[in-house]
Scaffold this motif. Sequence first.
Motif, PDB file in Angstrom:
ATOM      1  N   ALA A 171     -16.513 -49.610 -28.850  1.00  0.00           N
ATOM      2  CA  ALA A 171     -15.329 -50.348 -28.400  1.00  0.00           C
ATOM      3  C   ALA A 171     -14.214 -50.275 -29.436  1.00  0.00           C
ATOM      4  CB  ALA A 171     -15.703 -51.800 -28.118  1.00  0.00           C
ATOM      5  N   ASN A 172     -14.575 -50.294 -30.707  1.00  0.00           N
ATOM      6  CA  ASN A 172     -13.564 -50.208 -31.764  1.00  0.00           C
ATOM      7  C   ASN A 172     -12.856 -48.854 -31.767  1.00  0.00           C
ATOM      8  OD1 ASN A 172     -13.935 -52.782 -32.732  1.00  0.00           O
ATOM      9  ND2 ASN A 172     -15.405 -52.190 -34.296  1.00  0.00           N
ATOM     10  N   ILE A 173     -13.607 -47.794 -31.492  1.00  0.00           N
ATOM     11  CA  ILE A 173     -13.010 -46.453 -31.485  1.00  0.00           C
ATOM     12  C   ILE A 173     -11.926 -46.344 -30.424  1.00  0.00           C
ATOM     13  CG2 ILE A 173     -13.483 -44.017 -30.966  1.00  0.00           C
ATOM     14  CD1 ILE A 173     -16.261 -44.442 -32.208  1.00  0.00           C
ATOM     15  N   TYR A 174     -12.214 -46.901 -29.231  1.00  0.00           N
ATOM     16  CA  TYR A 174     -11.288 -46.759 -28.100  1.00  0.00           C
ATOM     17  C   TYR A 174     -10.443 -48.014 -27.864  1.00  0.00           C
ATOM     18  CZ  TYR A 174     -13.799 -42.493 -26.938  1.00  0.00           C
ATOM     19  OH  TYR A 174     -14.345 -41.225 -26.986  1.00  0.00           O
ATOM     20  N   ALA A 175     -10.461 -48.938 -28.833  1.00  0.00           N
ATOM     21  CA  ALA A 175      -9.733 -50.200 -28.644  1.00  0.00           C
ATOM     22  C   ALA A 175      -8.241 -49.987 -28.463  1.00  0.00           C
ATOM     23  CB  ALA A 175      -9.980 -51.123 -29.836  1.00  0.00           C
ATOM     24  N   TRP A 176      -7.713 -48.862 -28.960  1.00  0.00           N
ATOM     25  CA  TRP A 176      -6.274 -48.612 -28.888  1.00  0.00           C
ATOM     26  C   TRP A 176      -5.864 -47.900 -27.602  1.00  0.00           C
ATOM     27  CZ3 TRP A 176      -9.342 -48.185 -33.123  1.00  0.00           C
ATOM     28  CH2 TRP A 176      -9.014 -48.989 -34.222  1.00  0.00           C
ATOM     29  N   THR A 177      -6.846 -47.286 -26.937  1.00  0.00           N
ATOM     30  CA  THR A 177      -6.512 -46.439 -25.794  1.00  0.00           C
ATOM     31  C   THR A 177      -7.109 -46.914 -24.473  1.00  0.00           C
ATOM     32  OG1 THR A 177      -8.368 -45.018 -26.482  1.00  0.00           O
ATOM     33  CG2 THR A 177      -6.159 -44.319 -27.118  1.00  0.00           C
ATOM     34  N   VAL A 178      -8.113 -47.770 -24.518  1.00  0.00           N
ATOM     35  CA  VAL A 178      -8.777 -48.239 -23.296  1.00  0.00           C
ATOM     36  C   VAL A 178      -8.700 -49.762 -23.229  1.00  0.00           C
ATOM     37  CG1 VAL A 178     -10.935 -48.370 -22.008  1.00  0.00           C
ATOM     38  CG2 VAL A 178     -10.356 -46.276 -23.265  1.00  0.00           C
ATOM     39  N   ASN A 179      -8.253 -50.277 -22.094  1.00  0.00           N
ATOM     40  CA  ASN A 179      -8.211 -51.718 -21.878  1.00  0.00           C
ATOM     41  C   ASN A 179      -9.568 -52.159 -21.309  1.00  0.00           C
ATOM     42  OD1 ASN A 179      -7.741 -54.358 -21.224  1.00  0.00           O
ATOM     43  ND2 ASN A 179      -6.164 -53.946 -19.700  1.00  0.00           N
ATOM     44  N   PHE A 180     -10.439 -52.640 -22.193  1.00  0.00           N
ATOM     45  CA  PHE A 180     -11.794 -52.987 -21.772  1.00  0.00           C
ATOM     46  C   PHE A 180     -11.846 -54.259 -20.937  1.00  0.00           C
ATOM     47  CE2 PHE A 180     -12.812 -50.210 -25.421  1.00  0.00           C
ATOM     48  CZ  PHE A 180     -13.674 -49.343 -24.773  1.00  0.00           C
ATOM     49  N   PHE A 181     -10.729 -54.942 -20.766  1.00  0.00           N
ATOM     50  CA  PHE A 181     -10.701 -56.146 -19.936  1.00  0.00           C
ATOM     51  C   PHE A 181     -10.405 -55.821 -18.469  1.00  0.00           C
ATOM     52  CE2 PHE A 181      -9.443 -57.191 -24.246  1.00  0.00           C
ATOM     53  CZ  PHE A 181     -10.424 -58.107 -24.561  1.00  0.00           C
ATOM     54  N   LYS A 182     -10.060 -54.574 -18.231  1.00  0.00           N
ATOM     55  CA  LYS A 182      -9.788 -54.154 -16.855  1.00  0.00           C
ATOM     56  C   LYS A 182     -10.292 -52.729 -16.693  1.00  0.00           C
ATOM     57  CE  LYS A 182      -6.125 -54.264 -13.361  1.00  0.00           C
ATOM     58  NZ  LYS A 182      -4.668 -54.391 -13.125  1.00  0.00           N
ATOM     59  N   ILE A 183     -11.583 -52.571 -16.931  1.00  0.00           N
ATOM     60  CA  ILE A 183     -12.176 -51.238 -16.923  1.00  0.00           C
ATOM     61  C   ILE A 183     -12.782 -50.962 -15.548  1.00  0.00           C
ATOM     62  CG2 ILE A 183     -14.442 -51.948 -17.813  1.00  0.00           C
ATOM     63  CD1 ILE A 183     -14.297 -49.428 -19.581  1.00  0.00           C
ATOM     64  N   PRO A 184     -12.441 -49.855 -14.908  1.00  0.00           N
ATOM     65  CA  PRO A 184     -12.925 -49.591 -13.542  1.00  0.00           C
ATOM     66  C   PRO A 184     -14.367 -49.108 -13.520  1.00  0.00           C
ATOM     67  CG  PRO A 184     -11.547 -47.780 -14.293  1.00  0.00           C
ATOM     68  CD  PRO A 184     -11.498 -48.817 -15.365  1.00  0.00           C
TER      69      PRO A 184
END
Length: 405
Positions: A171-184
């Motif tokens: 999650a830390n790696i992709y924290a800047w590029t993926v919105n994990f609060f609205k992940i499809p």
Amino acid sequence: MKHIISLLALALLFTTCTDNLKEDDLPIDDQEVEKTVTEYGFALNDFNVIRDSIRTGDTFGDILNEYGVSNAKIFGVATKFKDSFDVRRMVVGKPYMLLNSKDTLNTTQVFIYEKNKVDYAVVDFRDSLQVFSNKKDVKYVEKEASGIISSSLYLSMEEQNLSPALIDKLANIYAWTVNFFKIPKGDRFKIVYVEKYINDTIPAGVDRIKAAYFEHKGVPLYAFEYENDSLKNDFYDEKTENLRRAFLTAPVKFSRISSRYNLKRRIKYYGYKLRPHKGTDFAANIGTPIVATADGTVTKSERRGGNGNYVKIKHNSTYETQYLHMKSRNVRVGNFVRQGDVIGWVGMTGNTGGPHVCYRFWKNGKQVDPFRQDLPASKPLPKKYHEAYFNLITPLRDKLDCITY
């Protein structure tokens, strides 16, 4: 017949004589030899061994006073060896071992405290007092993991018995590029990572992720770890672009958005009057760490009105962020914080109906929706490192591409 009787008598005599032999007279293979057990570099057979863990209210002095260690020695450890072992920082639940003398006094000669699964501190009271830190022998094993997200990243990885530490690192790696609060649903991931083992068999946690692939809304996102003597550890994609951006997408991990930025919000309780919400609320349990979403300087750290306990950070001449309703604050005005530093903890201070952090985002002095901003990215990998980088990631990318779901 006499010959047979003589043989039987001889056999009986040999058996009787063997039975009467002392243990010391037996061949070495027939003796029960005590096996030497070594742990932390000490032969445990030479001591009375006591294993326990730190309990609420325990102090270093209380533990050792019980087994005859003088107050002078305890005081010496507490005052002279803080760099190696700070007795004030012993954590409840952490294991320790006492190596006591094999006599009627049963005095503690060595105290060993496990800081974590790998690192430990040794206090040796024999002869001259010695205090030092050491590490257990660790084996590093490369592993692979993959999965398709059905509800959330956390649950999808947990279903495969992947450790929370690995989930957190991904999650830390992709924290800047993926919105994990609205992940499809249908997003997928692959990971090449390294796990630590003690004595070849005892898991000691995840060491690091070497490479990852995350397919978000059909878009492939590669990430490869890279560092050298001149560059700190970071993750870049297959084109040498840095995965980090100037801001994290959220100030708390594995939470949910309970209320979005909405300038047209109307609330029944207030007679459906227009009450704009200029922040994004992240619901989380009380005590959840709140982190700075980017580097910056703290300009406000106080408790005031409906904001409750809050912190405001100025990142540069363009951007500022604010974090409201904290249980308590961890920074002061003037502190410089780095992205990911804990600045406080989730609470319910001020005007709030439940535990959450209200995250507010300013651009050029105006509050805006952070999820609608085209936030700047960090610098790509310098060209002079490209050849070494591509040599490193080529086999890792092949591994990722060959992992099945």
